[in-house]
Enzyme design. Structure first.
Site, PDB file in Angstrom:
ATOM      1  N   HIS A   1     -77.767-109.026   1.877  1.00 30.53           N
ATOM      2  CA  HIS A   1     -77.461-110.235   2.634  1.00 30.53           C
ATOM      3  C   HIS A   1     -78.191-110.299   3.976  1.00 30.53           C
ATOM      4  O   HIS A   1     -78.133-111.314   4.685  1.00 30.53           O
ATOM      5  CB  HIS A   1     -75.954-110.341   2.878  1.00 30.53           C
ATOM      6  CG  HIS A   1     -75.423-111.736   2.800  1.00 30.53           C
ATOM      7  ND1 HIS A   1     -76.168-112.841   3.156  1.00 30.53           N
ATOM      8  CD2 HIS A   1     -74.230-112.228   2.409  1.00 30.53           C
ATOM      9  CE1 HIS A   1     -75.453-113.934   3.001  1.00 30.53           C
ATOM     10  NE2 HIS A   1     -74.266-113.584   2.540  1.00 30.53           N
TER      11      HIS A   1
ATOM     12  N   ASP B   1     -79.712-115.001   1.470  1.00 34.33           N
ATOM     13  CA  ASP B   1     -78.455-115.719   1.645  1.00 34.33           C
ATOM     14  C   ASP B   1     -77.856-116.064   0.289  1.00 34.33           C
ATOM     15  O   ASP B   1     -78.520-115.991  -0.752  1.00 34.33           O
ATOM     16  CB  ASP B   1     -78.677-116.993   2.461  1.00 34.33           C
ATOM     17  CG  ASP B   1     -79.045-116.685   3.908  1.00 34.33           C
ATOM     18  OD1 ASP B   1     -78.564-115.655   4.421  1.00 34.33           O
ATOM     19  OD2 ASP B   1     -79.816-117.459   4.497  1.00 34.33           O
TER      20      ASP B   1
END
Length: 409
Positions: free
Chosen positions: A381, A385
């Site tokens: 992450h 995204d």
């Protein structure tokens, strides 16, 4: 007297250093050409470093556990004669046979290194049987891996590969099992990955009925035409590669400063492979984006075979940019795989199962039996995204669901 410096050889394009796992000689030992001097490890692959000449060990420059750069001098060898004049391996083996007495091992027709002799003694193996092995080393030399593969042969008595110590506790009997070198490296690698990357996992469940039907209809013809078995893996790799081409920011890594993204133009697909000793290794199909289905099948079959037969080189497990782990092999529906650093995403593929599905038709909704499988994508992450991870995973699913059932091999 002549001396020669023994250096750590290059074990692969991306390998710059090794860890000295074990010395197989000591100062004063007489060694033969190609006799194993030391064992070294590079992430997940263990390798033997042979002597480039015959002679006497005069100096060992490092301790076990030290990290040594490739090309560094790690030992000094002394010759009684000109270094170009080699003592025969058989003659030197008789001088250096300290592990097994001569009355137990008669003069062999093949050279057995001290390490191999030690394994023979510790595992109580028949020397005559070992000498029948087709050695994979220089001039047919029988290596440590040759003997270990022989031990693993199902037709032979299974030899324990770990040290087990029985102990008692208030809750009953238990065992303390030492991790082997590979398990220790895997442990560190997995821990580092979770510490480095904030993991997020997304899931989809594609209908792979057409893909299954096409493979069943074409696998025999494919093998007859290309001499390669057609498993589901190269088909999945093909879909993954196409999805990475659509979303190239999945094929990246993060530099050490964590301020720059390294975008890779080659798509190198790692295939997580379970080994007979229950350890896991990830050999890599290089430049998968340049291969058709035949090339992918050949690549998959080759690296998996090499992995299971302990024939991988350091290059075979380096340079990956994306990894696939088939948890369906173990009958699992899905998994939450750990990212294989320095990559930023890994795909787990579950078992293929028949399920009832509702399909729309001109006559209304119909309940039919279809083939489904779960895909789970773990991604980093820091740089991926949820939107990119989600659409990328859905694109893989789309390519699998829309597999052309009429395409020719």
């Amino acid at each position: 007297m002549n001396k020669i410096e023994l250096t750590i050889p290059r074990l692969g394009e991306s390998v710059t250093e090794v860890t000295l796992s074990k010395w197989n000689v000591k100062v004063g030992d007489v060694v033969a050409l190609d006799e194993t001097i030391a064992e070294v490890s590079t992430d997940k692959v263990d390798s033997e470093v042979p002597s480039t000449h015959s002679g006497i060990i005069k100096e060992l420059k490092f301790e076990e556990g030290d990290i040594i750069p490739v090309g560094e001098v790690f030992a000094i060898l002394e010759f009684a004669e000109d270094p170009k004049t080699e003592t025969s391996a058989e003659d030197v083996s008789l001088q250096s046979s300290e592990i097994i007495p001569e009355d137990k091992i008669s003069k062999p027709s093949k050279f057995l290194s001290p390490l191999v002799k030690k394994i023979i003694k510790e595992e109580n193996l028949a020397v005559d049987e070992i000498l029948k092995i087709d050695g994979s080393g220089h001039n047919g030399r029988i290596s440590k891996n040759d003997v270990l593969n022989y031990i693993k042969n199902p037709s032979q008595q299974k030899i324990e590969e770990v040290k087990v110590v029985s102990t008692s506790s208030s809750t009953g009997n238990s065992e303390i099992i030492e991790m082997d070198k590979m398990r220790q490296l895997i442990s560190k690698h997995m821990k580092k990955s979770k510490q480095t990357s904030p993991h997020v996992t997304a899931y989809v469940e594609p209908d792979v009925t057409n893909l299954v039907k096409w493979r069943e209809a074409n696998k025999k013809a494919f093998e007859a035409k290309y001499n390669q078995k057609l498993t589901y893996t190269p088909i999945i790799v093909d879909c993954v590669v196409r999805a990475i081409k659509d979303f190239p920011m999945i094929n990246v890594s993060v530099d050490e400063t964590e301020t720059k993204i390294i975008k890779h133009h080659d798509i190198n697909i790692g295939i997580a492979t379970a080994l007979p000793n229950n350890n896991l290794i990830v050999p890599v199909i290089k430049s998968a984006n340049t291969l058709n289905l035949e090339g992918l099948a050949k690549g998959v079959n080759s690296i998996v075979d090499k992995a299971r037969n302990n024939k991988l080189s350091p290059d075979d497990i380096s340079g990956g940019t994306f990894t696939i782990s088939n948890v369906g092999t173990f009958g699992n529906l899905m998994g939450t795989p750990i990212i294989n650093q320095p990559e930023v995403a890994i795909l787990a593929t579950g078992v293929i199962k028949k399920k009832p599905a509702v399909l729309e038709s001109e006559y209304g909704d119909l309940v039919v039996v279809r083939q489904f499988m779960y895909l789970s994508l773990s991604f980093d992450h820091r740089v991926i995204d949820g939107s990119l991870g989600g659409v990328f995973l859905k694109r893989i699913s789309d390519y699998m669901e829309n597999w052309d059932i009429n395409q020719s091999i």
